[in-house]
Enzyme design. Structure first.
Site, PDB file in Angstrom:
ATOM      1  N   CYS A 153       0.847  -1.191   0.000  1.00 60.71           N
ATOM      2  CA  CYS A 153       0.000   0.000   0.000  1.00 60.71           C
ATOM      3  C   CYS A 153       0.879   1.236   0.000  1.00 60.71           C
ATOM      4  O   CYS A 153       1.362   1.678   1.038  1.00 60.71           O
ATOM      5  CB  CYS A 153      -0.912  -0.002   1.238  1.00 60.71           C
ATOM      6  SG  CYS A 153      -1.927   1.478   1.383  1.00 60.71           S
ATOM      7  N   CYS A 156      -0.268   4.252   2.034  1.00 62.70           N
ATOM      8  CA  CYS A 156      -0.083   4.057   3.481  1.00 62.70           C
ATOM      9  C   CYS A 156       1.364   4.277   3.885  1.00 62.70           C
ATOM     10  O   CYS A 156       1.665   4.983   4.837  1.00 62.70           O
ATOM     11  CB  CYS A 156      -0.431   2.631   3.897  1.00 62.70           C
ATOM     12  SG  CYS A 156      -2.101   2.114   3.559  1.00 62.70           S
ATOM     13  N   ASP A 157       2.269   3.609   3.168  1.00 64.29           N
ATOM     14  CA  ASP A 157       3.631   3.444   3.674  1.00 64.29           C
ATOM     15  C   ASP A 157       4.669   4.361   3.030  1.00 64.29           C
ATOM     16  O   ASP A 157       5.793   4.442   3.517  1.00 64.29           O
ATOM     17  CB  ASP A 157       4.069   1.978   3.504  1.00 64.29           C
ATOM     18  CG  ASP A 157       3.186   1.035   4.309  1.00 64.29           C
ATOM     19  OD1 ASP A 157       2.585   1.507   5.292  1.00 64.29           O
ATOM     20  OD2 ASP A 157       3.082  -0.150   3.962  1.00 64.29           O
TER      21      ASP A 157
END
Lengths: 326, 213
Positions: A153, A156-157
């Site tokens: 993701c 997200c990261d």
């Protein structure tokens, strides 16, 4: 500052009730994306006793930033559309097992479904709408280092890799988008694509070309991800031959598409080559009383509006099946 | 220009109109070396104005060191929630709870006010049986759709057992801490420095980890 608010259900009516494991349901819906939630509304309006087993509400829609092709909304954030779906379901006294995944389906007088906590529930009919999840590379080191430098993701990261060196695997839209997001903050980005060209949309490929810290390796594949506590390097090799070489990176983002979540029906239902559940035009699967809808099925074109329409069709087909088999 | 636009204010107001009892928000900040403190404080002031049931106390980490120590506040910006009787709920947010994290923040406020979904009896008895001090840190980024669930699970445990405290930690705001715990994927949950869970795990998994501490 953006706010991705999705708690509308706290402010609106919620009549949903917990799943009753001893009750025989008319319809068990497995999944929580647009196909599942549309099927739930149709089943409840038909008056059949319905339960929904799902990890989350909205499925991939909840992870989508902007939706501009779902009719009725010129523009809506994915998470908000998912929330509208959920509110529409919660106005009914439907049984819901939230935060649960399905681990198996067994035949009998009725269909018995086993959940990931070992509990069971049964239904006269089942609608499978378990969607898709990220495809894995299946190379050494990937599983061991997931969450330790191996990421699926990028939104997200990506912030965790500011000033670091990363690789992105996949030259489609999601791979190139991730490479662009990462190029803005990472020291360097190496984009690894198995095909001879990037397959992302022209606008994205042009946007990527503007970043000087991006290297693209065409016709290359990842052979191994190395590291102990976290990723320390990635071995890549040209598809045209030659020895593998080591990329000095601390993170690898894998963006190579999606696979259907059908492991729990392997051997029970007919699947196509892509692993999708084969359905007919009435959403019937190869097993009597089991229907399927949305991205998990062989229906072409994975779109929110198509999944929702298929969910409605599966619900009506299941209700018709229940009437004929009373 | 405020932090919340009219549309967001309207949506948040509708949610906060469902508050049961009063909730006290406690903010800790400092004027220097905290680039996000000012916006976080402004956000909380705007949020407070949306419901008469919300209170807001503001402190400085250095200026009010005794209060910070009493409430276990380690860094800023920090947000804590107090129940209707002014008692600490052991729920903390380190960093601006924007992006997807607005959901875990509002959910925590609702739960502290008494609006919470009942947990199954076996889960409740497992939580009640925890008799050691447990500190849960959930590392997130604000662009992570899966993170609020991990935060909500940890905060719920804190709310149900006074031996448990749970923090949301915004990884980009507290980079050294994220590096210390080797956070390269979110959500990542660290329990008492020794156990870690990757991804948003169900409450049972958290309990399994706590029970084997």
């Amino acid at each position: 500052m953006d706010f991705n608010l999705s708690l509308g259900s706290l402010a609106s009516e919620n009549k949903a009730i917990p799943l009753d494991h001893r009750r025989l349901y008319d319809v068990l819906i497995l999944g929580g994306g647009p196909a599942a939630l549309t099927a739930a509304v149709y089943c409840m309006r038909k008056g059949v006793v319905t339960a929904l087993v799902t990890m989350d509400f909205g499925g991939q829609v909840a992870e989508t930033s902007a939706v501009e092709n779902y009719m009725g909304y010129k523009y809506i954030e994915g998470i908000q559309l998912a929330e509208r779906f959920r509110e529409q379901v919660n106005q009914f006294e439907i049984s819901i097992a939230p935060g649960r995944r399905v681990s198996g389906i067994a035949p009998g007088n009725n269909w018995m479904v086993t959940l990931d906590d070992g509990s069971t529930c049964s239904g006269r009919s089942i609608i499978i709408t378990t969607g898709k999840s990220w495809r894995k590379l299946n190379v050494p080191g990937e599983k061991e280092l997931t969450g330790r430098g191996v990421a699926y993701c990028a939104t997200c990261d990506a912030p965790l890799f500011a000033g670091r060196r990363v690789a992105v695997v996949g030259g489609g839209n999601s791979g190139v988008e991730s490479a662009i997001d990462l190029a803005k903050i990472a020291e360097s980005v190496t984009l690894v694509q198995v095909l001879p060209a990037l397959t992302a949309d022209r606008v994205l490929v042009d946007a990527l070309a503007a970043y000087k810290n991006v290297t693209t390796l065409l016709e290359h594949e990842v052979a191994e991800i190395r590291g102990t506590a976290s990723v320390s390097s990635v071995m890549v090799r040209a598809r045209t031959g030659g020895a593998a070489r080591e990329l000095d990176v601390q993170g690898i983002f894998i963006e190579i598409g999606l696979v259907p979540n059908t492991d729990f029906v392997r051997g029970l239902l007919d699947l196509n080559e892509a692993g999708e559940i084969v359905v007919d035009s009435s959403c019937r699967t190869s097993a009597k009383g089991i229907f399927a809808a949305g991205d998990v099925t062989s229906v072409p074109f994975k779109q929110i509006i198509i999944a929702a329409g298929e969910g409605a069709k599966a619900a009506l087909a299941a209700c018709e099946y229940l009437m004929k088999n009373e | 220009m405020g932090i919340l636009n009219d549309e967001v204010k309207k949506q948040m107001g509708a949610i906060l109109s469902q508050l049961q009892s009063n909730v006290g928000i406690v903010f800790f900040g400092q004027e220097i070396e905290c680039p996000t403190c000012r916006d976080t404080h402004l956000f909380l002031e705007e949020l407070k104005s949306l419901s008469p049931k919300l209170g807001l106390q503001s402190y400085g980490l250095v200026k009010d060191a005794a209060r910070a120590a009493e409430l276990n506040v380690a860094r800023v910006p920090a947000i804590l929630l107090l129940d209707k009787d002014g008692r600490d709920t052991r729920i903390k947010f380190y960093g601006f709870p924007g992006g997807y994290e607005i959901n875990s923040f509002l959910a925590a406020i609702m739960e502290v006010s008494g609006r919470k979904e009942p947990l199954p009896a076996p889960i409740m008895s497992r939580i009640a049986a925890i008799s050691k001090d447990v500190h849960i840190q959930v590392f997130v980024t604000l662009s992570c759709p899966y993170c609020p669930n991990a935060v909500m699970t940890a905060h719920r445990l804190a709310l149900e057992n006074p031996r448990i405290r749970a923090d949301m930690v915004e990884s980009s705001t507290f980079t050294p801490l994220a590096i210390k715990y080797d956070v390269s994927s979110v959500p990542k949950t660290v329990i008492n420095e020794t156990k870690e869970l990757i991804g948003a795990q169900p409450i049972e998994q958290l309990l399994d980890a706590i029970e084997t501490l």
